[in-house]
Write an enzyme that holds these catalytic residues in place. Structure first.
Site, PDB file in Angstrom:
ATOM      1  N   CYS A 125       7.942   8.755   8.894  1.00 26.67           N
ATOM      2  CA  CYS A 125       7.440  10.161   8.269  1.00 26.67           C
ATOM      3  C   CYS A 125       6.117  10.277   7.687  1.00 26.67           C
ATOM      4  O   CYS A 125       6.013  10.590   6.301  1.00 26.67           O
ATOM      5  CB  CYS A 125       8.567  10.675   7.527  1.00 26.67           C
ATOM      6  SG  CYS A 125      10.112  10.635   8.047  1.00 26.67           S
ATOM      7  N   GLU A 126       4.979   9.799   8.343  1.00 28.40           N
ATOM      8  CA  GLU A 126       3.641   9.885   8.007  1.00 28.40           C
ATOM      9  C   GLU A 126       3.005  10.312   9.005  1.00 28.40           C
ATOM     10  O   GLU A 126       3.056   9.808   9.904  1.00 28.40           O
ATOM     11  CB  GLU A 126       3.264   8.754   7.193  1.00 28.40           C
ATOM     12  CG  GLU A 126       3.984   8.391   6.017  1.00 28.40           C
ATOM     13  CD  GLU A 126       3.146   7.657   4.839  1.00 28.40           C
ATOM     14  OE1 GLU A 126       1.924   7.551   5.042  1.00 28.40           O
ATOM     15  OE2 GLU A 126       3.564   6.846   4.189  1.00 28.40           O
ATOM     16  N   GLY A 129      -9.052 -17.317  10.801  1.00 25.85           N
ATOM     17  CA  GLY A 129      -7.653 -16.880  10.759  1.00 25.85           C
ATOM     18  C   GLY A 129      -7.564 -15.870  12.185  1.00 25.85           C
ATOM     19  O   GLY A 129      -6.991 -16.196  12.870  1.00 25.85           O
ATOM     20  N   ARG A 130      -8.346 -14.739  11.835  1.00 20.14           N
ATOM     21  CA  ARG A 130      -8.142 -13.717  13.036  1.00 20.14           C
ATOM     22  C   ARG A 130      -8.483 -14.295  14.272  1.00 20.14           C
ATOM     23  O   ARG A 130      -7.825 -14.100  15.354  1.00 20.14           O
ATOM     24  CB  ARG A 130      -8.983 -12.374  12.630  1.00 20.14           C
ATOM     25  CG  ARG A 130      -8.958 -11.458  13.698  1.00 20.14           C
ATOM     26  CD  ARG A 130     -10.186 -10.520  13.407  1.00 20.14           C
ATOM     27  NE  ARG A 130     -10.315  -9.973  11.900  1.00 20.14           N
ATOM     28  CZ  ARG A 130      -9.538  -9.170  11.465  1.00 20.14           C
ATOM     29  NH1 ARG A 130      -8.781  -8.355  12.231  1.00 20.14           N
ATOM     30  NH2 ARG A 130      -9.580  -8.642   9.968  1.00 20.14           N
TER      31      ARG A 130
HETATM   32  C1  LIG Z   1      -9.063 -13.768   5.001  1.00 20.33           C
HETATM   33  C2  LIG Z   1      -9.657 -15.086   4.699  1.00 20.33           C
HETATM   34  C3  LIG Z   1     -10.133 -15.838   5.576  1.00 20.33           C
HETATM   35  C4  LIG Z   1      -9.757 -15.632   7.121  1.00 20.33           C
HETATM   36  O1  LIG Z   1     -10.663 -14.584   7.676  1.00 20.33           O
HETATM   37  P1  LIG Z   1     -10.625 -14.398   9.242  1.00 20.33           P
HETATM   38  O2  LIG Z   1     -11.572 -12.889   9.418  1.00 20.33           O
HETATM   39  O3  LIG Z   1      -9.165 -13.910   9.327  1.00 20.33           O
HETATM   40  O4  LIG Z   1     -11.090 -15.294   9.899  1.00 20.33           O
HETATM   41  C5  LIG Z   1     -10.565 -16.980   5.234  1.00 20.33           C
HETATM   42  N1  LIG Z   1     -11.028 -17.326   4.218  1.00 20.33           N
HETATM   43  C6  LIG Z   1     -10.579 -16.571   2.992  1.00 20.33           C
HETATM   44  C7  LIG Z   1     -10.903 -17.184   1.776  1.00 20.33           C
HETATM   45  C8  LIG Z   1      -9.984 -15.596   3.457  1.00 20.33           C
HETATM   46  O5  LIG Z   1      -9.628 -14.739   2.287  1.00 20.33           O
END
Ligand SMILES: *Cc1c(COP(=O)(O)O)cnc(C)c1O
Length: 421
Positions: free
Chosen positions: A346-347, A277-278
């Site tokens: 406001c934090e 994802g990241r």
């Molecule tokens: C969050 C997650 C990902 C993605 O993780 P990244 O660090 O963004 O690559 C993949 N698989 C599962 C099951 C997740 O919970």
């Protein structure tokens, strides 16, 4: 590498000046680069070349349908963790057979929706969940393909809030109990065991924890096969980190990760599934914000910007670092200043950076938070009744608003007032 670079003294997103987008949509906003998304997806896809594989984008990182369509067009599958994400992936046109359903607490309704709409597999997180998937599948007269997520008890060496592979974490079943759980799964007629799943955390900056986990998965594959299970697919999760601080971080590259995967698991002849994802989204997005005020404190200067923790929560939540750069390139040799960069919420937690050295700014200047494409817009909220900020997608010399800023009325009118008031 990404596609947010200075050209002739101005920050560009691909071939579009960021200031031009700011003039069109107002600040703050998220800005994504199509070319960067595509490049990162391809890096993973190519890293696993020669092995039967599918890269399933973990869409929780950044889930606008325009992004899902961009990646799906390249052949990406999707990893979803909720019924909402499942519906979003379907709405973006991703076929069910390319959707993997992960997540610790899938509800009966979510399971029902996915079995009806079609899916690649459930990554099962517990025995009670397995029992419910079995029940729903039997009710519908279908067989649910599953893997079981094993918790390998390895230290991912990342921030505690995003480590998931230690025995004290809520995720998966202990790998020590895997044989028992797989035997149970095989006895349930609504399930078909097809593989093993593991995901040990996010923002990992070393290969070693992955390697340790995958070695355990390789061993388990052989054990389960000897027990008579047909293990065809290994879902390895996501987790590869990105360089948030460009000057001093160099996490492993997808190609190095892919080589390690082949080394540890290649001999098993399994289909490999990964869920980044990241790394796909992180550097494909920036958050652009405007300086509202520069305020002299007792012993420091505060840069107060129009973006806040509700728009980008990573610094407040994970003590995360984002490189922050001016949209007009600083002239070389110019005297820098040190700022505490804060939002208007406001934090005290609404602080993006402390004593950050950067080029001097004035009220009205634009700044960009780099590496904000993952876990940025998706984690935003309307705290302080601040509207969700727009998302803009750039593609070459074009850009489009892919989620517009709601009006105050739209936000306020979601409240309903009970009769007695
Ligand atoms: C969050 C997650 C990902 C993605 O993780 P990244 O660090 O963004 O690559 C993949 N698989 C599962 C099951 C997740 O919970």
């Amino acid at each position: 590498m990404d596609h947010f670079l200075y050209r002739d003294g101005k920050l560009f997103a691909e071939d579009v000046p960021v200031s031009e987008i700011a003039a069109a949509v107002g600040t703050p906003f998220y800005c994504y680069s199509t070319a960067t998304f595509e490049r990162h997806f391809r890096l993973f896809d190519e890293a696993l070349e020669g092995t039967d594989h599918l890269v399933c984008y973990a869409m929780k990182a950044s889930s606008n349908q325009a992004i899902l369509k961009t990646l799906a067009a390249l052949g990406a599958g999707m990893d979803v963790v909720s019924g909402g994400e499942y519906a979003r992936a379907k709405a973006a046109g991703v076929p069910g057979e390319r959707i993997v359903f992960s997540g610790v607490g899938k509800t009966r309704d979510e399971i029902h929706a996915a079995l009806t709409g079609g899916l690649r597999q459930f990554n099962v997180e517990s025995e009670p969940e397995m029992a419910v998937i079995n029940e729903v599948a039997l009710e519908l007269g279908v067989v649910a393909p599953i893997t079981v997520r094993v918790n390998p008890d390895v230290d991912a060496k990342t921030h505690a809030k995003i480590a998931t592979g230690k025995s004290e974490n809520k995720f998966g079943i202990p790998i020590s109990r895997a044989r028992e759980v797989y035997a149970h799964a095989a006895s349930l007629p609504g399930l078909k065991v097809i593989g093993i799943d593991v995901h040990i955390g996010s923002q990992l900056t070393q290969l070693e924890p992955f390697r340790l986990a995958y070695r355990k998965v390789a061993e388990l594959t052989e054990t389960l096969r000897a027990d008579g299970h047909d293990i065809q697919r290994l879902d390895l999760g996501g987790g590869l980190g990105i360089p948030y601080e460009r000057s001093n971080e160099a996490p492993p590259l997808p190609v190095e990760y892919g080589a390690m995967v082949k080394e540890e698991l290649g001999h098993l002849g399994c289909e490999i599934e990964i869920e980044p994802g990241r790394l796909i989204a992180g550097n494909a997005g920036i958050m652009v914000s405007k300086v509202i005020y520069v305020k002299e404190g007792e012993d420091r200067e505060f840069m107060i910007v129009d973006g806040a923790m509700n728009d980008l929560i990573r610094p407040a939540m994970y003590e995360a670092h984002h490189d922050i750069i001016p949209v007009v390139e600083p002239t070389p040799g110019e005297e820098p200043a040190a700022y505490d960069i804060v939002g208007p919420v406001c934090e005290t937690g609404d602080t993006f950076a402390k004593s950050r050295t950067m080029a001097k700014v004035e009220a009205g200047d634009l700044i960009a938070f780099r590496s904000a494409g993952a876990y940025g817009a998706v984690m935003s909220s309307e705290y302080n009744t601040r509207p969700l900020i727009p998302e803009v997608l750039v593609n070459g010399d074009q850009f489009a608003v892919i989620r517009r800023r709601p009006t105050f009325d739209e936000m306020i009118n979601r409240d309903t007032i009970p009769e007695w008031l």
